[in-house]
Design an enzyme around this catalytic site. Structure first.
Site, short mmCIF file in Angstrom:
data_model
loop_
_atom_site.label_atom_id
_atom_site.label_comp_id
_atom_site.label_asym_id
_atom_site.label_seq_id
_atom_site.Cartn_x
_atom_site.Cartn_y
_atom_site.Cartn_z
CB THR A 1 -0.99 -0.04 1.27
OG1 THR A 1 -1.74 -1.05 1.12
CG2 THR A 1 -1.75 1.26 1.39
CB SER B 1 2.90 -8.03 1.00
OG SER B 1 1.85 -8.05 1.81
CB THR C 1 0.41 -4.33 6.03
OG1 THR C 1 -0.62 -4.36 5.24
CG2 THR C 1 0.93 -2.83 6.24
CG ASP C 2 -2.16 -8.13 3.43
OD1 ASP C 2 -2.53 -7.34 4.29
OD2 ASP C 2 -2.80 -8.17 2.34
N1 DAS Z 1 -2.84 -5.46 0.85
C1 DAS Z 1 -1.74 -5.06 1.33
C2 DAS Z 1 -0.54 -5.68 1.04
O1 DAS Z 1 0.11 -5.33 -0.18
C3 DAS Z 1 -1.66 -3.59 1.50
C4 DAS Z 1 -0.67 -3.22 2.49
O2 DAS Z 1 -1.50 -2.99 3.55
O3 DAS Z 1 0.47 -2.92 2.10
O4 DAS Z 1 0.18 -6.32 1.79
#
Ligand code: DAS
Length: 325
Positions: A11, A54, A87-88
């Site tokens: 993100t 991610s 973040t995932d």
């Molecule tokens: N879906 C998420 C990812 O790319 C977005 C994020 O939080 O970065 O992990």
């Protein structure tokens, strides 16, 4: 201070698209830090290794990232390294770096819960906090850290706890290593021990499964791992490390077939221990040859086992490392 910023996507690198957020492929300067994110007097060098959401990160891409970070660290050109990531799966990449890098150049992962177009964007502030942490003189030998929302977390402890909130990243049961207050970094907890692989080239054996128990569930899934040729499986058991009796039978069968079965809890805080002796209790699982793996999170333990098997560690060597947990 000179900092390498390695971007992998997520993100923090996304913009709105017709059907939702996506990586900005047209960015003429990918990975360039946003306005205000780099403290004055710092020089940064950007490396865009991946441009992926991610969930598209795989263990082999994570291993590629770790090898890349090892190369940057060994170059001696940087005071610190910051990785931006979705973040995932951030906690998995950060954990793999933590157990495998064994280098003295500090590495900090960061991310954003909100893209640059959203109200209350958090990416620039998180990046700044990560840069400050990676270059903080006291931060050396803390292992890999994750910085978001002004908090500094150990890669081995941190987890994404909330789907959307900027305070999502936490270390339940342990708390953060420290925090960032404007331009200052305060470290308040030093990890006294971290799981680490013996030094050597990182290579992953991907034949490691992960099975989560639920009432009446788990035996069929374990059997599937065994019949698919997995060499090891992580079993997320109930509570202190207990499973239904048919799952325990399948654990015994897997061990007899030479598989390594490591038990963690599906509770997200606390250790497993063999305190129950009934069929399927933790003590029963241990007597059937399963290893009880302390307070590890299943998805991180899976990566550890992939790396341990990839490094050629045998059952005794893995068990000796897990015994410390
Ligand atoms: N879906 C998420 C990812 O790319 C977005 C994020 O939080 O970065 O992990």
């Amino acid at each position: 201070m000179r900092v390498a910023i390695v971007s992998t996507g997520g993100t923090i690198d996304m913009v709105p698209g017709p059907s939702g957020f996506r990586i900005d492929e047209s960015d003429p300067a990918p990975g360039r830090p946003p306005e205000g994110a780099v403290p004055s007097g710092y020089e940064t060098e950007q490396f865009r290794l991946f441009a992926l959401p991610s969930p598209h990160m795989t263990p082999s891409r994570m291993a590629e990232l770790c090898r890349f970070l090892g190369g940057l660290a060994a170059s001696g050109r940087f005071d610190g390294i910051v990785v931006t990531h979705g973040t995932d799966t951030l906690e998995e990449s950060a954990f793999l770096a933590d157990i495998s890098l064994g280098c003295s150049c500090p590495v900090v992962f960061t991310a954003a819960m909100r893209s640059s177009s959203e109200l209350g964007v958090d990416g620039p502030r998180n990046l700044r906090g990560a840069i400050l942490t990676a270059t903080c003189p006291e931060f050396r030998n803390f292992g890999v850290a994750v910085v978001l929302n002004d908090e500094i977390h150990a890669a081995g402890r941190v987890t994404k706890t909330y789907t959307s909130n900027v305070s999502s990243f936490a270390s339940p049961g342990y708390g953060p290593l420290g925090f960032v207050d404007e331009d200052r970094v305060f470290l308040v907890n030093r990890p006294c021990w971290r799981l680490e692989l013996p030094p050597g080239e990182l290579s992953l054996d991907e034949r490691v499964g992960l099975v989560r128990t639920a009432a009446g569930l788990g035996a069929r899934e374990l059997r599937f791992c065994r019949e698919s040729g997995d060499r090891a499986v992580v079993l997320e058991a109930f509570g202190r490390g207990n499973v239904p009796p048919d799952v325990a039978d399948e654990v015994g069968e897997s061990v007899r077939h030479g598989m390594l079965v490591a038990v963690v809890s599906r509770c997200y805080v606390g250790r497993v221990l063999g305190v129950y002796g009934y069929p399927g209790g933790g003590s029963d699982l241990a007597s059937r040859g399963a290893m009880l793996a302390g307070d590890m999170h299943g998805h991180k333990l899976r990566l550890f086992l992939m790396a341990a098997l990839g490094a050629g560690l045998d059952r005794e060597a893995v068990s000796a490392l897990l015994e410390r947990l």
